[in-house]
Design an enzyme around this catalytic site. Structure first.
Site, short mmCIF file in Angstrom:
data_model
loop_
_atom_site.label_atom_id
_atom_site.label_comp_id
_atom_site.label_asym_id
_atom_site.label_seq_id
_atom_site.Cartn_x
_atom_site.Cartn_y
_atom_site.Cartn_z
N CYS A 1 6.33 -1.10 -6.33
CA CYS A 1 7.23 0.02 -6.05
C CYS A 1 8.15 0.40 -7.20
O CYS A 1 8.05 1.50 -7.75
CB CYS A 1 8.08 -0.31 -4.83
SG CYS A 1 7.10 -0.55 -3.35
N1 LIG Z 1 3.86 -3.87 -0.89
C1 LIG Z 1 5.08 -3.47 -0.61
O1 LIG Z 1 5.98 -4.28 -0.52
C2 LIG Z 1 5.41 -2.02 -0.35
C3 LIG Z 1 6.69 -1.71 0.11
C4 LIG Z 1 7.01 -0.38 0.38
C5 LIG Z 1 6.06 0.60 0.18
N2 LIG Z 1 4.81 0.29 -0.30
C6 LIG Z 1 3.85 1.38 -0.46
O2 LIG Z 1 2.85 1.26 0.54
C7 LIG Z 1 1.58 1.69 0.04
C8 LIG Z 1 0.54 0.59 0.21
O3 LIG Z 1 0.95 -0.53 -0.55
P1 LIG Z 1 0.33 -1.97 -0.34
O4 LIG Z 1 1.25 -2.89 -1.04
O5 LIG Z 1 0.00 -2.24 1.08
O6 LIG Z 1 -1.05 -1.80 -1.14
P2 LIG Z 1 -2.30 -2.82 -1.13
O7 LIG Z 1 -3.04 -2.58 -2.39
O8 LIG Z 1 -1.85 -4.20 -0.77
O9 LIG Z 1 -3.18 -2.32 0.09
C9 LIG Z 1 -3.81 -1.11 0.14
C10 LIG Z 1 -5.13 -1.25 0.87
O10 LIG Z 1 -5.72 0.03 0.98
C11 LIG Z 1 -7.12 -0.12 0.85
N3 LIG Z 1 -7.69 1.18 0.52
C12 LIG Z 1 -7.67 1.85 -0.66
N4 LIG Z 1 -8.31 3.02 -0.53
C13 LIG Z 1 -8.74 3.10 0.74
C14 LIG Z 1 -9.47 4.07 1.48
N5 LIG Z 1 -9.89 5.21 0.92
N6 LIG Z 1 -9.74 3.81 2.77
C15 LIG Z 1 -9.33 2.66 3.36
N7 LIG Z 1 -8.64 1.71 2.71
C16 LIG Z 1 -8.36 1.93 1.42
C17 LIG Z 1 -7.26 -1.16 -0.24
O11 LIG Z 1 -8.54 -1.75 -0.22
C18 LIG Z 1 -6.14 -2.14 0.14
O12 LIG Z 1 -6.62 -3.14 1.02
C19 LIG Z 1 1.84 2.09 -1.41
O13 LIG Z 1 2.09 3.46 -1.48
C20 LIG Z 1 3.10 1.34 -1.76
O14 LIG Z 1 3.83 1.99 -2.78
C21 LIG Z 1 4.47 -1.01 -0.55
#
Ligand SMILES: NC(=O)c1ccc[n+]([C@@H]2O[C@H](COP(=O)([O-])OP(=O)(O)OC[C@H]3O[C@@H](n4cnc5c(N)ncnc54)[C@H](O)[C@@H]3O)[C@@H](O)[C@H]2O)c1
Length: 459
Positions: free
Chosen positions: A297
């Site tokens: 982030c």
């Molecule tokens: N990790 C955190 O602490 C956090 C906190 C706040 C916000 N966010 C936001 O949340 C969002 C997700 O982050 P995350 O940490 O969970 O990411 P991540 O990479 O852990 O997980 C994302 C998942 O989406 C899947 N994916 C990608 N393309 C896809 C598609 N077309 N169809 C289905 N699945 C698909 C990936 O395989 C992966 O498993 C981001 O925008 C991030 O900025 C994350």
């Protein structure tokens, strides 16, 4: 398209039905992206007795979940199995979208090689959902992104590519409800990985619907798992809220990083100063210096706004300055290690170094954008023989920017290293013993606070 009274009541009925399905825990919830955000969210809905389907294109994740396994350190297999007994399943088959009542999208939003927003995960997901969309469904985007993404990027794809000529509900009055509508909202994820002081339920959930009815439905859906929901007037306001929160952190961390550099020069302990300032009961919130920004982030999200701001002939100078200071921190660590070795009449070139902690912050199993990776690469470039230890990572393979291919060293014989460099202050480490055994310790996190030793160099 405004409609006849009959259509209107039919559509109102549809959204009323969805609301009561949510309230009775009968709504089927589809969560797209079974990562750090999506999987815990799926488990929360399962705990509340919703029937949840997780969608992911990563077949290994789908298979692991199908077997009741977990690939996220802090999520136990017991939790997955408990969810499975509530009907939780995972799939890569988007055709199942048609069976969902609510769809929540939690896919990555990284930057591309030019430091610009990479929305490809959001657009790919939207293209995959659209053909299976049906009237009355609620689609919510949670991925962090610039203001306008939901309305300008996601909604047009959903409207253009669905097979039934469906439109996103935009009417502001109940009487304006159009036929064949689906509902859209943005609601940012606010999780703080590793934070054990605030329960996930207690983190208020901001919601911006495309119209009041979408906000109401999303409010009902999130109200089932969060104690408080905070409605805002539009998806763009909700998107901007998340960016404000992250930019606030990014800028304040940069400020304290810069002041740390000054304090080091002046012989003042910045940690002592922050501790003292934190006793002020109002108007001060502590932020802490470190070896550089990490995680999905804070190093990434502010640049989503800088990029969008250009469309409005606007330069976001605070973001750029903070980015410059924070990006420079790993280079400061490099020169601190060089200085510390120099005092022992040694050079980085040829030195044996142990990097302690590679996760981007303490007590989590997340390597994304970790400053440790940049620091390791910089040290290697200067000829150091770098080893690492981290309880969460037996191996560092290929990341978005790095391909280190390193195997974790054992945490023993620390005296063999010319320097132990603390990059991530995991709680499991016994810092007293580490200082005792090491020849030299460079501490980027004040992990050795309270330990008096000439071997410690704070940086
Ligand atoms: N990790 C955190 O602490 C956090 C906190 C706040 C916000 N966010 C936001 O949340 C969002 C997700 O982050 P995350 O940490 O969970 O990411 P991540 O990479 O852990 O997980 C994302 C998942 O989406 C899947 N994916 C990608 N393309 C896809 C598609 N077309 N169809 C289905 N699945 C698909 C990936 O395989 C992966 O498993 C981001 O925008 C991030 O900025 C994350």
């Amino acid at each position: 398209m405004t409609t006849s009274a009959a259509d209107t009541s039919a559509d109102q009925l549809k959204s009323d039905q969805l609301k009561s399905k949510i309230q009775q825990r009968q709504a089927r919830v589809g969560i797209i992206g079974m990562g750090y955000v999506g999987l815990p969210l799926a488990l929360l809905y399962s705990e509340q007795k919703f029937h949840v389907t997780g969608f992911d294109i990563d077949q290994r994740k789908v298979d692991t979940l199908a077997k009741g396994g977990s690939y996220i350190y802090r999520i136990t297999t017991d939790e997955i199995q408990a969810a499975k007994s509530q009907g939780f399943t995972a799939t890569s088959d988007y055709a199942q979208i048609a069976q969902m009542d609510a769809i929540i999208i939690c896919v990555p939003t990284p930057l591309n090689e030019y430091h610009e927003p990479d929305l490809s995960f959001i657009t790919d997901t939207t293209h995959s959902i659209a053909p299976h969309l049906r009237a009355g469904q609620l689609v919510i985007l949670e991925s962090t992104t610039y203001p306008g993404t939901t309305e300008e990027v996601m909604v047009p794809i959903l409207e253009k590519e669905n097979k039934a000529g469906l439109k996103a509900a935009r009417g502001t009055e109940p009487a304006e409800v159009a036929t064949n509508e689906f509902f859209v909202a943005f609601s940012p994820e606010r999780e703080d990985p590793g934070n054990t002081t605030v329960a996930r339920r207690d983190i208020p959930k901001v919601i911006g619907g495309l119209n009041p009815r979408a906000s109401e439905l999303a409010g009902a859906l999130y109200g089932a798992i969060f104690n408080r929901t905070v409605p805002v007037s539009s998806p763009a306001a909700a998107e901007m809220t998340k960016l404000l929160e992250n930019i606030y952190r990014c800028v304040n961390i940069a400020l304290v990083n810069e002041l740390k550099l000054l304090c080091l020069r002046m012989g003042i302990d910045i940690w002592e100063v922050i501790g003292a300032a934190s006793t002020k009961p109002f108007g001060f919130h502590p932020f802490y210096p470190g070896p550089g920004l990490g995680g999905h982030c804070i190093p990434v999200d502010p640049f989503y706004l800088s990029w969008k701001a250009k469309e409005w002939d606007f330069r976001t100078r605070f973001i750029e300055l903070a980015g410059e200071i924070n990006t420079n921190m790993p280079y400061h660590v490099l020169s601190s290690v060089a200085g510390a070795l120099n005092r022992h009449k040694k050079a980085i070139n040829g030195a044996r170094l142990l990097v302690l902690g590679v996760a981007y912050k303490k007590d989590i199993d997340d390597l994304r954008e970790s400053p440790a990776l940049t620091i390791i690469e910089l040290l290697q470039k200067d000829g150091a023989q770098v080893s690492y230890h981290d309880p969460y990572f037996p191996f560092i393979g290929k990341g978005r920017k790095y391909d280190l291919q390193m195997k974790r060293a054992e945490l023993k014989d620390l005296g063999q290293y010319d320097c132990v460099l603390i990059v991530t202050d995991h709680s499991d480490y016994d810092y007293k013993q580490i200082v005792q055994e090491a020849q030299l310790v460079v501490d980027t996190r004040n992990a050795t606070r309270g330990i008096k030793s000439a071997k410690i160099v704070h940086c």
